[in-house]
Design a protein around this motif. Sequence first.
Motif, PDB file in Angstrom:
ATOM      1  N   HIS A   1       0.802  -1.221   0.000  1.00 28.57           N
ATOM      2  CA  HIS A   1       0.000   0.000   0.000  1.00 28.57           C
ATOM      3  C   HIS A   1       0.836   1.272   0.000  1.00 28.57           C
ATOM      4  O   HIS A   1       0.296   2.356   0.178  1.00 28.57           O
ATOM      5  CB  HIS A   1      -0.922   0.012   1.228  1.00 28.57           C
ATOM      6  CG  HIS A   1      -2.009  -1.018   1.153  1.00 28.57           C
ATOM      7  ND1 HIS A   1      -2.904  -1.203   2.177  1.00 28.57           N
ATOM      8  CD2 HIS A   1      -2.343  -1.900   0.203  1.00 28.57           C
ATOM      9  CE1 HIS A   1      -3.749  -2.175   1.845  1.00 28.57           C
ATOM     10  NE2 HIS A   1      -3.428  -2.603   0.653  1.00 28.57           N
TER      11      HIS A   1
ATOM     12  N   ALA B   1      -9.770  -2.098   1.445  1.00 25.66           N
ATOM     13  CA  ALA B   1     -10.428  -0.863   0.996  1.00 25.66           C
ATOM     14  C   ALA B   1     -11.562  -0.473   1.935  1.00 25.66           C
ATOM     15  O   ALA B   1     -12.734  -0.409   1.553  1.00 25.66           O
ATOM     16  CB  ALA B   1     -10.940  -1.044  -0.425  1.00 25.66           C
TER      17      ALA B   1
ATOM     18  N   ASN C   1      -5.982   4.843   4.345  1.00 28.86           N
ATOM     19  CA  ASN C   1      -5.218   4.606   3.120  1.00 28.86           C
ATOM     20  C   ASN C   1      -5.569   5.657   2.065  1.00 28.86           C
ATOM     21  O   ASN C   1      -6.739   5.843   1.736  1.00 28.86           O
ATOM     22  CB  ASN C   1      -5.517   3.215   2.562  1.00 28.86           C
ATOM     23  CG  ASN C   1      -4.899   2.111   3.397  1.00 28.86           C
ATOM     24  OD1 ASN C   1      -3.763   2.226   3.848  1.00 28.86           O
ATOM     25  ND2 ASN C   1      -5.637   1.041   3.606  1.00 28.86           N
TER      26      ASN C   1
ATOM     27  N   PRO D   1      -5.855   7.142  -1.662  1.00 25.67           N
ATOM     28  CA  PRO D   1      -6.062   6.540  -2.986  1.00 25.67           C
ATOM     29  C   PRO D   1      -5.046   7.039  -4.011  1.00 25.67           C
ATOM     30  O   PRO D   1      -5.403   7.623  -5.039  1.00 25.67           O
ATOM     31  CB  PRO D   1      -7.488   6.970  -3.329  1.00 25.67           C
ATOM     32  CG  PRO D   1      -7.643   8.296  -2.659  1.00 25.67           C
ATOM     33  CD  PRO D   1      -6.867   8.178  -1.362  1.00 25.67           C
TER      34      PRO D   1
ATOM     35  N   PHE E   1      -1.648   1.968  -3.617  1.00 23.46           N
ATOM     36  CA  PHE E   1      -2.989   1.672  -3.138  1.00 23.46           C
ATOM     37  C   PHE E   1      -4.030   1.996  -4.211  1.00 23.46           C
ATOM     38  O   PHE E   1      -5.035   1.297  -4.346  1.00 23.46           O
ATOM     39  CB  PHE E   1      -3.296   2.427  -1.843  1.00 23.46           C
ATOM     40  CG  PHE E   1      -4.576   1.971  -1.187  1.00 23.46           C
ATOM     41  CD1 PHE E   1      -4.711   0.681  -0.727  1.00 23.46           C
ATOM     42  CD2 PHE E   1      -5.657   2.831  -1.061  1.00 23.46           C
ATOM     43  CE1 PHE E   1      -5.895   0.244  -0.136  1.00 23.46           C
ATOM     44  CE2 PHE E   1      -6.837   2.411  -0.468  1.00 23.46           C
ATOM     45  CZ  PHE E   1      -6.951   1.110  -0.008  1.00 23.46           C
TER      46      PHE E   1
ATOM     47  N   TYR F   1      -3.973  -0.898  -6.492  1.00 20.73           N
ATOM     48  CA  TYR F   1      -4.685  -2.022  -5.859  1.00 20.73           C
ATOM     49  C   TYR F   1      -6.196  -1.836  -5.957  1.00 20.73           C
ATOM     50  O   TYR F   1      -6.931  -2.786  -6.270  1.00 20.73           O
ATOM     51  CB  TYR F   1      -4.261  -2.138  -4.389  1.00 20.73           C
ATOM     52  CG  TYR F   1      -5.259  -2.880  -3.539  1.00 20.73           C
ATOM     53  CD1 TYR F   1      -5.342  -4.266  -3.573  1.00 20.73           C
ATOM     54  CD2 TYR F   1      -6.152  -2.184  -2.711  1.00 20.73           C
ATOM     55  CE1 TYR F   1      -6.281  -4.946  -2.805  1.00 20.73           C
ATOM     56  CE2 TYR F   1      -7.080  -2.850  -1.948  1.00 20.73           C
ATOM     57  CZ  TYR F   1      -7.141  -4.238  -1.994  1.00 20.73           C
ATOM     58  OH  TYR F   1      -8.083  -4.899  -1.241  1.00 20.73           O
ATOM     59  N   LEU F   2      -6.675  -0.621  -5.708  1.00 21.93           N
ATOM     60  CA  LEU F   2      -8.116  -0.364  -5.761  1.00 21.93           C
ATOM     61  C   LEU F   2      -8.684  -0.669  -7.146  1.00 21.93           C
ATOM     62  O   LEU F   2      -9.740  -1.290  -7.282  1.00 21.93           O
ATOM     63  CB  LEU F   2      -8.405   1.096  -5.395  1.00 21.93           C
ATOM     64  CG  LEU F   2      -8.226   1.487  -3.932  1.00 21.93           C
ATOM     65  CD1 LEU F   2      -8.346   2.997  -3.772  1.00 21.93           C
ATOM     66  CD2 LEU F   2      -9.234   0.780  -3.034  1.00 21.93           C
TER      67      LEU F   2
ATOM     68  N   SER G   1      -8.453  -4.533  -7.971  1.00 28.46           N
ATOM     69  CA  SER G   1      -9.385  -5.353  -7.199  1.00 28.46           C
ATOM     70  C   SER G   1     -10.847  -4.980  -7.428  1.00 28.46           C
ATOM     71  O   SER G   1     -11.750  -5.600  -6.860  1.00 28.46           O
ATOM     72  CB  SER G   1      -9.058  -5.228  -5.700  1.00 28.46           C
ATOM     73  OG  SER G   1      -9.220  -3.875  -5.268  1.00 28.46           O
TER      74      SER G   1
ATOM     75  N   ASN H   1     -12.286  -2.150  -6.514  1.00 30.41           N
ATOM     76  CA  ASN H   1     -12.814  -1.440  -5.344  1.00 30.41           C
ATOM     77  C   ASN H   1     -12.720   0.077  -5.450  1.00 30.41           C
ATOM     78  O   ASN H   1     -13.096   0.781  -4.513  1.00 30.41           O
ATOM     79  CB  ASN H   1     -12.059  -1.881  -4.080  1.00 30.41           C
ATOM     80  CG  ASN H   1     -12.447  -3.259  -3.615  1.00 30.41           C
ATOM     81  OD1 ASN H   1     -13.615  -3.542  -3.375  1.00 30.41           O
ATOM     82  ND2 ASN H   1     -11.458  -4.147  -3.499  1.00 30.41           N
ATOM     83  N   TYR H   2     -12.206   0.585  -6.562  1.00 30.76           N
ATOM     84  CA  TYR H   2     -11.895   2.014  -6.639  1.00 30.76           C
ATOM     85  C   TYR H   2     -13.123   2.905  -6.435  1.00 30.76           C
ATOM     86  O   TYR H   2     -13.128   3.769  -5.543  1.00 30.76           O
ATOM     87  CB  TYR H   2     -11.229   2.340  -7.973  1.00 30.76           C
ATOM     88  CG  TYR H   2     -11.040   3.828  -8.180  1.00 30.76           C
ATOM     89  CD1 TYR H   2     -10.140   4.550  -7.404  1.00 30.76           C
ATOM     90  CD2 TYR H   2     -11.795   4.523  -9.128  1.00 30.76           C
ATOM     91  CE1 TYR H   2      -9.977   5.913  -7.575  1.00 30.76           C
ATOM     92  CE2 TYR H   2     -11.625   5.884  -9.315  1.00 30.76           C
ATOM     93  CZ  TYR H   2     -10.727   6.569  -8.530  1.00 30.76           C
ATOM     94  OH  TYR H   2     -10.585   7.927  -8.696  1.00 30.76           O
TER      95      TYR H   2
ATOM     96  N   TYR I   1     -14.641   2.677  -2.943  1.00 33.23           N
ATOM     97  CA  TYR I   1     -13.795   3.276  -1.905  1.00 33.23           C
ATOM     98  C   TYR I   1     -13.860   4.800  -1.964  1.00 33.23           C
ATOM     99  O   TYR I   1     -13.995   5.463  -0.925  1.00 33.23           O
ATOM    100  CB  TYR I   1     -12.349   2.810  -2.063  1.00 33.23           C
ATOM    101  CG  TYR I   1     -11.444   3.260  -0.940  1.00 33.23           C
ATOM    102  CD1 TYR I   1     -11.578   2.717   0.340  1.00 33.23           C
ATOM    103  CD2 TYR I   1     -10.457   4.222  -1.150  1.00 33.23           C
ATOM    104  CE1 TYR I   1     -10.744   3.125   1.383  1.00 33.23           C
ATOM    105  CE2 TYR I   1      -9.620   4.628  -0.113  1.00 33.23           C
ATOM    106  CZ  TYR I   1      -9.772   4.086   1.149  1.00 33.23           C
ATOM    107  OH  TYR I   1      -8.959   4.497   2.188  1.00 33.23           O
TER     108      TYR I   1
END
Length: 343
Positions: A63, A206, A239, A241, A245, A248-249, A252, A254-255, A258
């Motif tokens: 992250h 997230a 965390n 954005p 990270f 990653y968002l 995955s 999740n952006y 999140y």
Amino acid sequence: MKSLKAQGHAFSESTQQLEQLNKNGFEPFKEKLQNIGLFPLKPTGIDIFQMNLGKMCNQTCQHCHVDAGPDRKEIMTRETMQYCLDILAKSNIQTVDLTGGAPEMNPDFRWLVEEASALGKHIINRCNLTIINANKKYHDLPEFFAKHKVEVVSSLPHYTAFRTDRQRGDGVFDRSIDAMKRLNDVGYGIEGSGLEFNLVYNPTGAILPGPQASLEADYKRELKRKFGVEFNNLFVITNMPISRFLEYLLRSGNYEEYMQTLIEAFNPIAASGVMCRNTLSIGWDGYLYDCDFNQMLDLKVKGNSQHVSEFDFEALENREIVLDQHCYGCTAGLGSSCGGQTS
């Protein structure tokens, strides 16, 4: 794991990160501040002088907003450090906050600490713990820190090995516990020693972090019970954005969720206490930023005083703070700063 830069990833360029943060139609952060009468956002002073000594690190954490790692070679020179020391010598700024990467890997790290200590400054060092047992030349860091009354702040994503190693790499938890014991042995985290040792928690996924006080109680109980180690305070952070990270968002899926979570959790009280209002961030190359996160997005301070070589204290105290969509991270829920939750 390689850094985004070593991978040639698009997000190794700050412009690509900013483009991503601004293309989904989310409410502009500036409008949130306008609605509560905080725009333009102005400093309350410069109380903390945060110096990033370089992006070189012995770890490559999942992250990391700095995109630090062993493959990053950017480090602050002694010349730039001397500019900073000259500024500190002429100012009433009391706190020098050293960060990285692993700041201890800068070859002039100990010289800088000694010089800042001689100026009577309170020094914070953001130590990743595993650097202490990474190489023999770092084994005496606890004693060196204690000699100069350095406040040690270290990230430990969880009090269990599984959740820590998932974020920071295999074996990191066990090496961190060993380093904590070494710090405890010289007095760090022990009541009455005067040697401050604080941990930092950030979620492994997230989600927003829970309340700082309850998490601190959990950490203290479990770390003492299972490993016999102690610390003073737990700082809980959200965390951001950006950088790894952000990657990653998106990877995955999740952006958007999140970002929407951050926006819906906007807290006006947290917004008034954001760390950019009393902190100035100095990049490894001497350029000036409103905060460490702006530094990683190459968002320099507004005005003509943009480098330590042209430092203008009055102008910087009256500058307009640079904002963008990532700022939602510091104002969501109970707030987030390098010193933990803000409300």
